[in-house]
Design a protein around this motif. Structure first.
Motif, PDB file in Angstrom:
ATOM      1  N   GLY A 262       0.814  -1.319  -0.062  1.00 31.46           N
ATOM      2  CA  GLY A 262       0.394   0.010  -0.106  1.00 31.46           C
ATOM      3  C   GLY A 262       0.873   1.136   0.123  1.00 31.46           C
ATOM      4  O   GLY A 262       0.313   2.343   0.151  1.00 31.46           O
ATOM      5  N   ARG A 263       2.162   1.026  -0.173  1.00 29.92           N
ATOM      6  CA  ARG A 263       2.921   2.157  -0.187  1.00 29.92           C
ATOM      7  C   ARG A 263       3.368   2.903  -1.552  1.00 29.92           C
ATOM      8  O   ARG A 263       3.075   1.998  -2.655  1.00 29.92           O
ATOM      9  N   SER A 264       3.767   4.088  -1.702  1.00 32.51           N
ATOM     10  CA  SER A 264       4.279   4.668  -2.913  1.00 32.51           C
ATOM     11  C   SER A 264       5.553   5.505  -2.566  1.00 32.51           C
ATOM     12  O   SER A 264       5.862   6.077  -1.694  1.00 32.51           O
ATOM     13  N   LEU A 265       6.256   5.366  -3.784  1.00 32.59           N
ATOM     14  CA  LEU A 265       7.275   6.220  -3.925  1.00 32.59           C
ATOM     15  C   LEU A 265       6.954   7.551  -4.315  1.00 32.59           C
ATOM     16  O   LEU A 265       5.895   7.384  -5.044  1.00 32.59           O
ATOM     17  N   VAL A 266       7.581   8.701  -3.827  1.00 32.45           N
ATOM     18  CA  VAL A 266       7.017  10.007  -3.890  1.00 32.45           C
ATOM     19  C   VAL A 266       8.081  10.765  -4.713  1.00 32.45           C
ATOM     20  O   VAL A 266       9.033  10.906  -4.402  1.00 32.45           O
ATOM     21  N   SER A 267       7.723  11.478  -5.802  1.00 35.29           N
ATOM     22  CA  SER A 267       8.394  12.526  -6.500  1.00 35.29           C
ATOM     23  C   SER A 267       7.481  13.753  -6.734  1.00 35.29           C
ATOM     24  O   SER A 267       6.646  13.997  -6.651  1.00 35.29           O
ATOM     25  N   ARG A 270      10.965  15.876 -10.298  1.00 31.10           N
ATOM     26  CA  ARG A 270      12.366  15.992 -10.450  1.00 31.10           C
ATOM     27  C   ARG A 270      13.227  14.848  -9.901  1.00 31.10           C
ATOM     28  O   ARG A 270      14.133  14.490 -10.326  1.00 31.10           O
ATOM     29  N   ALA A 271      12.754  14.732  -8.490  1.00 33.07           N
ATOM     30  CA  ALA A 271      13.655  13.668  -7.800  1.00 33.07           C
ATOM     31  C   ALA A 271      12.562  13.001  -7.044  1.00 33.07           C
ATOM     32  O   ALA A 271      11.425  13.083  -6.937  1.00 33.07           O
ATOM     33  N   ILE A 272      13.226  11.793  -6.743  1.00 34.47           N
ATOM     34  CA  ILE A 272      12.554  10.940  -5.709  1.00 34.47           C
ATOM     35  C   ILE A 272      12.634  11.196  -4.269  1.00 34.47           C
ATOM     36  O   ILE A 272      13.799  11.318  -3.658  1.00 34.47           O
ATOM     37  N   LEU A 273      11.434  11.662  -3.380  1.00 31.94           N
ATOM     38  CA  LEU A 273      11.771  12.328  -2.289  1.00 31.94           C
ATOM     39  C   LEU A 273      11.855  11.346  -1.199  1.00 31.94           C
ATOM     40  O   LEU A 273      12.013  11.872   0.242  1.00 31.94           O
ATOM     41  N   GLY A 274      11.024  10.194  -1.192  1.00 29.67           N
ATOM     42  CA  GLY A 274      10.924   9.196  -0.077  1.00 29.67           C
ATOM     43  C   GLY A 274       9.744   8.146  -0.397  1.00 29.67           C
ATOM     44  O   GLY A 274       9.299   8.045  -1.688  1.00 29.67           O
ATOM     45  N   ILE A 275       9.223   7.730   0.565  1.00 25.83           N
ATOM     46  CA  ILE A 275       8.155   6.638   0.536  1.00 25.83           C
ATOM     47  C   ILE A 275       7.046   7.067   1.532  1.00 25.83           C
ATOM     48  O   ILE A 275       7.336   7.253   2.796  1.00 25.83           O
ATOM     49  N   CYS A 276       6.008   6.892   1.013  1.00 25.69           N
ATOM     50  CA  CYS A 276       4.650   7.357   1.912  1.00 25.69           C
ATOM     51  C   CYS A 276       3.625   6.127   2.141  1.00 25.69           C
ATOM     52  O   CYS A 276       3.623   5.386   1.197  1.00 25.69           O
ATOM     53  N   ASP A 277       2.631   6.363   2.942  1.00 25.14           N
ATOM     54  CA  ASP A 277       1.628   5.388   2.882  1.00 25.14           C
ATOM     55  C   ASP A 277       0.527   5.762   1.858  1.00 25.14           C
ATOM     56  O   ASP A 277       0.643   6.656   0.716  1.00 25.14           O
ATOM     57  N   ASP A 278      -0.639   5.220   2.014  1.00 27.56           N
ATOM     58  CA  ASP A 278      -1.909   5.187   0.856  1.00 27.56           C
ATOM     59  C   ASP A 278      -2.407   6.794   1.160  1.00 27.56           C
ATOM     60  O   ASP A 278      -3.412   6.820   0.371  1.00 27.56           O
ATOM     61  N   THR A 279      -2.224   7.431   1.974  1.00 25.55           N
ATOM     62  CA  THR A 279      -2.924   8.866   2.072  1.00 25.55           C
ATOM     63  C   THR A 279      -2.378   9.681   0.948  1.00 25.55           C
ATOM     64  O   THR A 279      -1.381   9.620   0.417  1.00 25.55           O
ATOM     65  N   LEU A 280      -3.324  10.316   0.188  1.00 24.90           N
ATOM     66  CA  LEU A 280      -3.134  11.083  -0.955  1.00 24.90           C
ATOM     67  C   LEU A 280      -3.504  12.692  -0.642  1.00 24.90           C
ATOM     68  O   LEU A 280      -4.271  12.844   0.161  1.00 24.90           O
ATOM     69  N   PRO A 281      -2.616  13.607  -1.158  1.00 22.07           N
ATOM     70  CA  PRO A 281      -3.038  14.880  -1.131  1.00 22.07           C
ATOM     71  C   PRO A 281      -4.297  15.218  -1.853  1.00 22.07           C
ATOM     72  O   PRO A 281      -4.721  14.397  -2.564  1.00 22.07           O
TER      73      PRO A 281
END
Length: 490
Positions: A262-267, A270-281
């Motif tokens: 249920g995780r996602s890579l976050v970008s 421009r760059a990959i910032l980290g890993i987040c859970d399933d919560t979306l903005p």
């Protein structure tokens, strides 16, 4: 169509008339070719009037609008209100000022139209396929056709380059980008630093990059920097060590950390910032990689799919509209048609989720034909949930499963034989061509073929119904323009 009708264009110059035909033909060819690659076999048509006092003209080379004559007559001939629009500045200098026209809502069609300074009225049409992820990219495609036609007719014939058709043919990525921009502007406004083209390029490149022989799986989330505080980060990468999005191989490796989770890579694009859970903005773009294909989403809603280095509209879910039509045209009762259809859809979707091929024989004969394989005695009632679940497992075995009109499973691991004939497709496998041969010799049998790497095929009487096309592509042609009043039979 009555191609011999006089056009009575409000121009005396025959060169100008030929120029209009060429512009319309080039755009229709490019539009049809491009949408065919994006959504499957697609037709296109246009209705337009060059000036406020011009007759309404039609160009419909593949009979897309056939059957819609009454509503076209009602909208454009019986009602002449479209000829009066005080906002239009009819001057070729204002060709880029497009005033949009409301979609007339013709059943099974998508359209976009507008008024402009060089073409007073124009409405472009294409068919709405049943398995579109979203209609937005196709509508953007039609919107651009409106703009290209207005631009082309703003110039003289001597300056015409014919580039509009070629541009529309290759418009898929631009259509996806334009639709995302429309959604983004509504929710974020114009003030955002996210650039869509680099994101789309990265998605395609990552989808084509294998890691230890495996295709990408997992989610890559693109978020505007101003919304990062709305995410729940599980891991944040150090700013100076953040992998750049353009480093596709590195990003592909990082996708292993979110694979089947249920995780996602976050970008931030421009760059990959980290890993987040399933919560979306409140706004995000997500590339959902699923092996050989994937989906591009905006706020959990699908925009399009991607595979083999290009975007397309398919949902990769079998709609099986043609199967439903064949069942309804059979001698079965509607209640039985409904249950057989639901049974087959359940089997097909299970095979797609598990990524294995299978073939489903639907035998509409009063007494099922005998097929070589594992015959069941007595047959299993597929209306019972546990029997249907068992059948999903049996479908994994090489060979076809045999379903009768009585909604019972009569066999599995069935071998479909038949004599070779001209309708075979040598580019497809044994399962597909065996189904073609078998149905060619058994007219009351339908075979649904699920391939692990291709769309679902519905085969009946030796023909792929899904792949059958009722019209012939006429690329590179100069099409006739018909007066709408003659076309509707007035």
């Amino acid at each position: 169509m009555t191609s011999g009708n006089p056009l009575m264009l409000p121009m005396n110059d025959r060169v100008r008339q030929s120029f209009v035909r060429r512009c319309v033909s080039d755009i229709l060819n490019g539009l049809s070719d491009g949408l065919t690659h994006f959504s499957g076999a697609s037709r296109a048509a246009v209705i337009f009037a060059l000036r406020p006092d011009s007759p309404m003209l039609l160009c419909d080379p593949q009979n897309l609008l056939k059957g819609h004559e009454p509503i076209c007559k009602s909208l454009y001939l019986d009602n002449q209100s479209w000829r009066t629009n005080e906002k239009v500045r009819f001057d070729r200098k204002h060709y880029a000022e497009i005033i949009p026209i409301k979609d007339p809502g013709l059943a099974g069609l998508l359209s976009h139209g507008g008024y402009s300074g060089s073409v007073f009225f124009q409405q472009w049409f294409t068919e709405q396929h049943p398995d579109l992820c979203a209609t937005g990219p196709t509508e953007c495609w039609l919107e651009h056709a409106v703009w290209r036609f207005s631009h082309d007719l703003a110039n003289d014939a001597e300056l015409y380059t014919g580039i509009s058709g070629y541009f529309l043919k290759e418009y898929a990525t631009h259509a996806v980008r334009d639709h995302i921009i429309d959604l983004m502007n509504v929710q974020l406004g114009w003030d955002t630093s996210m650039r869509i083209y680099p994101i789309l390029d990265a998605v395609l490149m990552i989808s084509e990059t294998q890691e230890e022989g495996s295709w990408a799986e997992g989610r890559l989330l693109f978020v505007d920097p101003g919304m990062l505080d709305q995410l729940h980060f599980l891991v944040k990468f150090q700013e100076e060590l953040r992998p750049q999005l353009i480093n596709y191989k590195h990003v592909r490796k990082l996708l292993l950390t979110v694979e089947r989770s249920g995780r996602s890579l976050v970008s931030d694009g421009r760059a990959i910032l980290g890993i987040c859970d399933d919560t979306l903005p409140s706004f995000s773009i997500c590339a959902d990689f699923r092996g050989r294909y994937g989906f591009l989403k905006v706020n959990r809603g699908k925009v399009c799919s991607f595979a083999d280095g290009r975007f397309s509209s398919t949902t990769y879910q079998a709609k099986l509209v043609q199967l439903e039509e064949l069942l309804l045209e059979s001698e079965l009762k509607r209640f039985d048609c409904y249950f057989i259809f639901k049974i087959v859809v359940s089997l097909v979707q299970h095979a797609q989720r598990r990524k294995h091929g299978c073939a489903v024989v639907i035998d509409l004969n009063e007494r099922p034909v005998r097929i070589s394989g594992q015959t069941l005695s007595p047959p299993l009632d597929l209306r019972k949930p546990y029997t249907l679940k068992l059948t999903k497992s049996l479908a994994k075995v090489d060979g076809a499963i045999h379903i009768g009109a009585d909604m019972h499973l009569h066999g599995f691991a069935c071998l479909l034989d038949g004599r070779a004939f001209e309708g075979e497709d040598l580019a497809r496998g044994a399962r597909y061509n065996s189904a073609l041969r078998f149905t060619a010799e058994h007219p009351k049998i339908i075979v649904v073929v699920v391939s692990s790497d291709r769309p679902v095929s519905v085969i009946h009487q030796g023909m792929d119904i899904q792949g059958a096309c009722a019209w012939t592509q006429q690329g590179g042609c100069m099409y006739h323009l018909d007066r709408l009043d003659y076309w509707v039979g007035l």
